[in-house]
Motif scaffolding. Structure first.
Motif, PDB file in Angstrom:
ATOM      1  N   GLY A  92       0.853  -1.182   0.000  1.00  0.00           N
ATOM      2  CA  GLY A  92       0.000   0.000   0.000  1.00  0.00           C
ATOM      3  C   GLY A  92       0.888   1.231   0.000  1.00  0.00           C
ATOM      4  N   GLY A  93       0.279   2.399  -0.009  1.00  0.00           N
ATOM      5  CA  GLY A  93       1.066   3.627  -0.007  1.00  0.00           C
ATOM      6  C   GLY A  93       1.795   3.824  -1.323  1.00  0.00           C
ATOM      7  N   TYR A  94       1.043   3.719  -2.416  1.00  0.00           N
ATOM      8  CA  TYR A  94       1.653   3.821  -3.741  1.00  0.00           C
ATOM      9  C   TYR A  94       1.881   5.265  -4.164  1.00  0.00           C
ATOM     10  CZ  TYR A  94      -0.500  -0.785  -3.685  1.00  0.00           C
ATOM     11  OH  TYR A  94      -0.895  -2.045  -3.323  1.00  0.00           O
ATOM     12  N   THR A  95       1.288   6.220  -3.446  1.00  0.00           N
ATOM     13  CA  THR A  95       1.424   7.625  -3.817  1.00  0.00           C
ATOM     14  C   THR A  95       1.990   8.417  -2.651  1.00  0.00           C
ATOM     15  OG1 THR A  95      -0.856   8.085  -3.137  1.00  0.00           O
ATOM     16  CG2 THR A  95      -0.492   7.576  -5.464  1.00  0.00           C
ATOM     17  N   LEU A 115       3.993   8.945  -7.763  1.00  0.00           N
ATOM     18  CA  LEU A 115       3.979   7.511  -7.502  1.00  0.00           C
ATOM     19  C   LEU A 115       5.257   7.130  -6.763  1.00  0.00           C
ATOM     20  CD1 LEU A 115       2.721   6.171 -10.930  1.00  0.00           C
ATOM     21  CD2 LEU A 115       1.419   6.419  -8.836  1.00  0.00           C
ATOM     22  N   VAL A 116       5.130   6.258  -5.776  1.00  0.00           N
ATOM     23  CA  VAL A 116       6.284   5.761  -5.035  1.00  0.00           C
ATOM     24  C   VAL A 116       6.716   4.472  -5.726  1.00  0.00           C
ATOM     25  CG1 VAL A 116       7.136   5.003  -2.796  1.00  0.00           C
ATOM     26  CG2 VAL A 116       5.388   6.784  -2.923  1.00  0.00           C
ATOM     27  N   LEU A 117       7.758   4.563  -6.536  1.00  0.00           N
ATOM     28  CA  LEU A 117       8.191   3.417  -7.333  1.00  0.00           C
ATOM     29  C   LEU A 117       9.495   2.808  -6.822  1.00  0.00           C
ATOM     30  CD1 LEU A 117       7.359   4.859 -10.871  1.00  0.00           C
ATOM     31  CD2 LEU A 117       5.996   3.324  -9.467  1.00  0.00           C
ATOM     32  N   GLU A 118      10.044   3.351  -5.724  1.00  0.00           N
ATOM     33  CA  GLU A 118      11.269   2.788  -5.166  1.00  0.00           C
ATOM     34  C   GLU A 118      10.967   1.404  -4.607  1.00  0.00           C
ATOM     35  OE1 GLU A 118      10.179   5.862  -3.591  1.00  0.00           O
ATOM     36  OE2 GLU A 118      11.170   7.041  -5.143  1.00  0.00           O
ATOM     37  N   PRO A 119      11.943   0.511  -4.631  1.00  0.00           N
ATOM     38  CA  PRO A 119      11.700  -0.823  -4.059  1.00  0.00           C
ATOM     39  C   PRO A 119      11.502  -0.740  -2.552  1.00  0.00           C
ATOM     40  CG  PRO A 119      13.946  -0.633  -4.924  1.00  0.00           C
ATOM     41  CD  PRO A 119      13.236   0.627  -5.257  1.00  0.00           C
ATOM     42  N   VAL A 120      10.741  -1.666  -2.035  1.00  0.00           N
ATOM     43  CA  VAL A 120      10.436  -1.688  -0.607  1.00  0.00           C
ATOM     44  C   VAL A 120      11.669  -2.176   0.145  1.00  0.00           C
ATOM     45  CG1 VAL A 120       8.975  -2.725   1.160  1.00  0.00           C
ATOM     46  CG2 VAL A 120       8.014  -2.145  -1.053  1.00  0.00           C
TER      47      VAL A 120
END
Length: 181
Positions: A92-95, A115-120
């Motif tokens: 979750g927390g894609y933005t 958009l949060v596209l960094e790897p977790v």
């Protein structure tokens, strides 16, 4: 059923608000980051995150659900093929919304939604939980090693006792020598 938002709608009526948010979502998925007012960004976030969740499922029904909101097939294709794999392990927390100040013309508060596209990055377990986990497996081996530990403490006690006796003997020897003189 979600409760409708109270107060004035963005852009007028509910249909216009749906179209406005769909266009904002399409722009967000195309450009990965857009600048808009804080209010629009906050209203866009739940819609965009729900669409990304559908894209992560990846099946035909999910694609049709997204197409019912965003009518541009190229944007939906980009969402399913490029964005969804990048956020596959994210729960979750894609933005992310970042406030940027006020617009010059009408002083409206502006924000960047991206958009949060960094790897977790997995966080290490908290120190209390990890310490409890570390102590639990070591409980049995500690009991086995208590005997050598006790012996070592006894040995140190004997060494300390000898050390205590040595200065006492030296002081008594020194006292005897002073008496002889």
């Amino acid at each position: 059923m979600p409760q409708p938002t109270k107060g004035p709608r963005l852009g007028g009526g509910p249909a216009h608000e749906r179209l406005l948010l769909a266009n904002l979502a399409a722009a967000l998925f195309t450009h990965k980051s857009i600048t808009t007012t804080e209010t629009k960004a906050k209203r866009l976030r739940p819609l965009a995150e729900r669409l990304i969740t559908f894209a992560k499922r990846g099946d035909l029904h999910a694609r049709r659900r997204v197409l019912s909101v965003i009518h541009d097939k190229s944007v939906v294709h980009e969402l399913f093929t490029e964005i969804a794999p990048l956020v596959a392990e994210r729960e979750g927390g894609y933005t992310r919304i970042t406030k940027t100040g006020y617009r010059k013309g009408d002083n409206a508060p502006m924000a960047v939604i991206e958009l949060v596209l960094e790897p977790v990055v997995k966080k290490p377990a908290s120190s209390k939980k990890s310490a409890a986990r570390v102590e639990t497996p070591k409980a049995a081996p500690v009991e086995e090693t208590e005997t050598p530990a006790e012996e070592s403490t006894e040995e140190t006690a004997e060494v300390e006792a000898k050390a205590d006796e040595t200065p006492a003997e030296e002081s008594s020897d020194a006292a005897e020598e002073s008496e002889e003189k």
